[in-house]
Design a protein around this motif. Structure first.
Motif, PDB file in Angstrom:
ATOM      1  N   PHE A  19       0.754   3.991  -3.093  1.00  0.00           N
ATOM      2  CA  PHE A  19       0.282   5.362  -2.893  1.00  0.00           C
ATOM      3  C   PHE A  19       1.424   6.376  -2.956  1.00  0.00           C
ATOM      4  O   PHE A  19       1.248   7.496  -3.448  1.00  0.00           O
ATOM      5  CB  PHE A  19      -0.468   5.483  -1.561  1.00  0.00           C
ATOM      6  CG  PHE A  19      -1.815   4.821  -1.581  1.00  0.00           C
ATOM      7  CD1 PHE A  19      -2.849   5.357  -2.326  1.00  0.00           C
ATOM      8  CD2 PHE A  19      -2.040   3.646  -0.873  1.00  0.00           C
ATOM      9  CE1 PHE A  19      -4.094   4.747  -2.365  1.00  0.00           C
ATOM     10  CE2 PHE A  19      -3.281   3.035  -0.895  1.00  0.00           C
ATOM     11  CZ  PHE A  19      -4.308   3.581  -1.649  1.00  0.00           C
ATOM     12  N   SER A  20       2.622   5.981  -2.481  1.00  0.00           N
ATOM     13  CA  SER A  20       3.760   6.911  -2.575  1.00  0.00           C
ATOM     14  C   SER A  20       4.177   7.109  -4.036  1.00  0.00           C
ATOM     15  O   SER A  20       4.469   8.243  -4.465  1.00  0.00           O
ATOM     16  CB  SER A  20       4.936   6.379  -1.753  1.00  0.00           C
ATOM     17  OG  SER A  20       5.370   5.115  -2.239  1.00  0.00           O
ATOM     18  N   ALA A  44       0.830  -1.205   0.000  1.00  0.00           N
ATOM     19  CA  ALA A  44       0.000   0.000   0.000  1.00  0.00           C
ATOM     20  C   ALA A  44       0.866   1.257   0.000  1.00  0.00           C
ATOM     21  O   ALA A  44       0.584   2.229  -0.726  1.00  0.00           O
ATOM     22  CB  ALA A  44      -0.937  -0.009   1.202  1.00  0.00           C
ATOM     23  N   PHE A  87       1.540   9.291  -5.649  1.00  0.00           N
ATOM     24  CA  PHE A  87       1.639  10.693  -5.212  1.00  0.00           C
ATOM     25  C   PHE A  87       2.815  11.401  -5.893  1.00  0.00           C
ATOM     26  O   PHE A  87       2.684  12.526  -6.394  1.00  0.00           O
ATOM     27  CB  PHE A  87       1.799  10.734  -3.692  1.00  0.00           C
ATOM     28  CG  PHE A  87       1.982  12.117  -3.155  1.00  0.00           C
ATOM     29  CD1 PHE A  87       0.889  12.975  -3.012  1.00  0.00           C
ATOM     30  CD2 PHE A  87       3.257  12.586  -2.795  1.00  0.00           C
ATOM     31  CE1 PHE A  87       1.065  14.263  -2.526  1.00  0.00           C
ATOM     32  CE2 PHE A  87       3.425  13.857  -2.310  1.00  0.00           C
ATOM     33  CZ  PHE A  87       2.332  14.704  -2.168  1.00  0.00           C
TER      34      PHE A  87
END
Length: 284
Positions: free
Chosen positions: A24-25, A20, A28
């Motif tokens: 998400f990193s 996760a 982003f």
């Protein structure tokens, strides 16, 4: 490698957090910097997702990587492994198998219908997964073969085989034990443990059932008559002894024979006897 190997993979919760964070990193940073390099991080996190799996209580997962057996996970929980692993689910729960009624010949050639109830479970997942094609189908076919072999070893009853001490109908403990031993040997190749095996249904085939029923009834009638006659003889003997000891009446041999005949008729008849009063002598 031909034996089961138990393995403990990585916790799925830890890897879920890592995947996760990676996803998400990367997403982003990709949005923030417009650098297409971080698409790789998103792809890697997606590729890692198929590695997640869970194992329920009394279940297992057999892990295979490109044809190479890597082990079996028996501990229940949430795990992660190499996403390229093939994960085969094998239940370790006890299962019931109620076979179909098979028409076979017993030891003396009588056609009978017989069925077996089997309680079994997988003990060696390697054998269950790789030694046979389909272990559930293997259980069904081998159970059928074991029942056919068992029926040929014993007579249904000892009507035609008076020397038979063990029959399918009367020797259930011995017959069930023999069935269990036979099935254990047959199913061991698939890593299956036989918990219990017993005959669930046993009857003559329809074409001889009525004849065998009449035969059983005749045997029962003969046995009952034998007991009745045996008891009647004892009662007549007791009656004659008591009359003689108490000197109630002095009977000659002719009177004794008539008394014995009358008492035997009364005691052995299958219907109520109608008495006849003789007002004369034995000869008139």
């Amino acid at each position: 490698m031909n034996q089961e190997k138990e393995t403990s993979p990585v916790s799925g919760y830890i890897m879920l957090i890592i995947v996760a964070l990676l996803f998400f990193s990367s997403l982003f940073i990709l949005i923030a910097t417009k650098n297409p390099f971080f698409i790789l991080g998103i792809l890697i996190s997606i590729i890692l997702c198929p590695g997640f799996f869970f194992v329920n209580p009394n279940s297992s997962r057999v892990l295979v990587l490109f044809g190479d057996y890597k082990g079996t996970v028996k501990k229940n929980g949430f795990f992660w492994v190499n996403p390229f692993f093939v994960k085969t689910n094998i239940s370790l729960r006890a299962r019931n198998f109620d076979s179909e009624r098979v028409k076979v010949n017993d030891k003396v050639g009588n056609p009978i219908l017989i069925g077996v109830i089997l309680v079994w479970q997988v003990k060696n997942t390697f054998k269950a997964a790789f030694e046979v094609d389909n272990y559930e189908e293997f259980v069904r076919i081998q159970s059928d073969a074991a029942v056919r072999k068992l029926a040929g070893q014993y007579p249904y009853d000892n009507f035609e085989d008076n020397e038979a001490e063990i029959t399918l109908r009367s020797g259930l403990d011995e017959v069930n034990h023999a069935l269990e031993e036979n099935l254990s040997q047959r199913l061991d190749i698939a890593g299956i443990k036989v918990i219990e095996a017993r005959i669930g249904y046993l009857a003559y085939a329809s074409e001889i059932a009525s004849a065998m029923l009449r035969r059983q009834q005749a045997t029962a009638i003969v046995a009952a008559r034998h007991k009745i006659v045996e008891g009647a003889v004892s009662m007549v003997e007791m009656a004659l002894d008591d009359l003689s000891k108490r000197e109630v009446i002095d009977l000659d041999e002719e009177r004794k024979a008539a008394m014995v005949s009358n008492l035997m008729v009364v005691l052995c008849a299958d219907k109520d006897v109608t008495p006849v009063v003789n007002s004369g002598t034995l000869n008139h």
